[in-house]
Design an enzyme around this catalytic site. Structure first.
Site, PDB file in Angstrom:
ATOM      1  CB  SER A   1     -18.620 -55.820   1.654  1.00 33.72           C
ATOM      2  OG  SER A   1     -18.770 -57.138   2.181  1.00 33.72           O
TER       3      SER A   1
ATOM      4  CE  LYS B   1     -19.600 -59.741  -0.287  1.00 37.41           C
ATOM      5  NZ  LYS B   1     -19.632 -59.506   1.174  1.00 37.41           N
TER       6      LYS B   1
ATOM      7  CB  SER C   1     -20.564 -57.491   4.912  1.00 33.04           C
ATOM      8  OG  SER C   1     -19.547 -56.569   5.215  1.00 33.04           O
TER       9      SER C   1
END
Length: 485
Positions: free
Chosen positions: A154, A79, A178
């Site tokens: 996210s 990420k 997330s």
């Protein structure tokens, strides 16, 4: 059949037997990305030259002592809020559009020690603020099951990349759901570890008391091994806990006889889709058939979790993001006439709307005259939420409910309604506030979109979560389903 349809241990055996090379695994990843990522939009940047070069080095080590770890030669995506040395890390924000870190996050360092291969960085909501990955400054990530729908957020890029078969596993971060929420929307397995289980050093902070890095995989077994590799106390992170890291794989015994499950009535109440409720009840029947028992309980303060979370996380964000001022690194506005103007213009042009909204909310909650009424009160309610969990865990082994109240929603459907968007995390947020671990795994489908089952455990008891999730996975086939792209 893709190479990534195999479990990690099977790929490891194939590498040892020289049935496949590391360079072939890396090539499989980039080939798949080239084929589908223009549709999915999971990756922000690729590290292809270095990855192929490193794969060639690892091919030379095949069959030697260097190849013993299960992560050896495995391609992985990271990420974009986890810093990677000499590989751009933007947090999907314009304000960090040219930021090339000079060090690795602890989790990335551990993956390099395990000789895995970093394929690239994954798209996300800007600074991890969002539930749909629609807040990225660079691109829109789509759900591989239906490209008209969001992948969640996210860590939408992390979940979509695994679901689309671009990499076998990824790292995400979870502040209020997330990892688990996009894992549910994309039909993969995502775990938020206990706060302190995994080092946050090198994770660009959103809300420091809530953030945790965790694994996203196709199956529970791979998830357990990836958590094993990244866990442990870290002298670079004062919040990492000095607790032993158990052998998570040894917990996958296939036996849950006598296990006691708590099902909060609040998690199956108003606002939760009927099909989602039914999928959870069907899942509980599956676990009952394997020897577990369940009872309805109450988490009475969970109704305050959403407001508590947004006050606390926004307050912490307003402090953490103050470092992005255009002075030391990152984007700087060219339209300023003086220092104060430069601060204002840099932040106005560099941050997106959602980030600005949360900074302003947090700054207000921390301001003189409002601190006691908002921030302090939220901290007190957080303690009550934590105590609710502790009370339940005195009599039960795990808590089970849906990961999200509904399946994935259409792209653009909720962008103009922040409060409705925030409500997508209503079932995952209490876990972060309490600091306990939680996992999401596939448990059904609605109109072709995956549904997620959330299993919550005691502090530092990821082993029991994995044991329950693994049993469920062994007697169902939801994890074997793949989207058609």
């Amino acid at each position: 059949m893709s190479l990534f349809d195999h479990k990690m241990k099977d790929l490891h055996t194939m590498l040892h037997n020289k049935e496949v090379k590391v360079s072939e695994l890396v090539n499989e990843s980039y080939k798949r990305i080239a084929k589908v990522d223009d549709k999915v939009g999971a990756f922000l940047s690729l590290d292809e030259e270095k990855a192929r070069s490193y794969a060639a080095e690892l091919d030379e080590a095949l069959g030697t002592d260097a190849s013993r770890g299960l992560l050896f030669g495995m391609p992985i995506g990271v990420k974009d809020n986890i810093v990677t040395k000499d590989l751009r890390t933007t947090c999907s924000s314009r304000i960090l559009e040219n930021f090339d870190p000079i060090y690795d996050a602890t989790v990335v360092h551990k993956l390099r020690d395990a000789q895995s291969v970093t394929i690239g960085k994954l798209n996300m909501d800007e600074f991890a603020m969002g539930s749909s990955t629609e807040n990225s400054a660079y691109k829109e990530t789509k759900n591989p099951w239906n490209l008209d729908y969001v992948p969640g957020g996210s860590s939408g890029g992390s979940a979509a990349a695994v679901a689309a078969g671009e990499v076998p596993f990824t790292l995400g971060s979870d502040t209020g759901g997330s990892i688990r929420q996009p894992a549910a929307y994309c039909g993969v397995v995502g775990l938020k570890p206990t706060y302190g289980r995994v080092s946050r050093f090198g994770l660009v902070a959103f809300a420091s008391s809530l953030d945790q890095i965790g694994p996203v995989t196709r199956n529970v077994e791979d998830n357990a091994y990836l958590l094993q590799a990244i866990s442990g106390v870290d002298p670079m992170d004062g919040t990492s806990a000095p607790v032993d890291v158990p052998d998570f794989l040894s917990a996958l015994t296939g036996d849950i006889k006598g296990l006691k499950i708590a099902v909060p009535k609040e998690y199956l109440g108003e606002g939760v889709d009927e099909n989602v409720k039914q999928s959870v009840l069907d899942s509980l029947k599956v676990l009952e058939a394997q020897g577990a028992m369940w009872e309805e309980v109450s988490l009475p303060h969970s109704k305050y979790a959403l407001a508590t979370y947004y006050l606390l996380s926004s307050s912490e964000a307003s402090a953490n993001l103050s470092r992005f001022d255009g002075v030391r690194y990152g984007f700087r506005s060219d339209n300023a006439d003086n220092l104060i103007d430069m601060y204002k213009q840099t932040r106005a042009e560099g941050f997106g709307n959602e980030v600005k909204r949360r900074i302003m909310l947090g700054t207000f909650a921390l301001s003189s005259g409002y601190y006691d009424a908002y921030y302090k009160k939220a901290q007190q309610v957080r303690t009550l939420i934590k105590q609710d969990f502790e009370k339940i865990f005195e009599n039960y082994d795990v808590i089970i409910g849906p990961t999200t109240p509904t399946p994935a929603f259409k792209i653009g459907e909720k962008t103009d309604d922040p409060l409705t968007m925030y409500a997508n995390d209503i079932l995952t947020i209490p876990v972060n506030l309490a600091g306990v671990p939680g996992i999401s795994l596939p448990c059904g489908f609605q109109d072709g979109l995956p549904l997620g089952l959330q299993i919550i455990g005691k502090h530092f008891d990821e082993s029991t979560i994995y044991r329950v999730a693994h049993v469920f996975e062994q007697v169902t086939d939801y994890h074997t389903k793949k989207p058609t792209l």
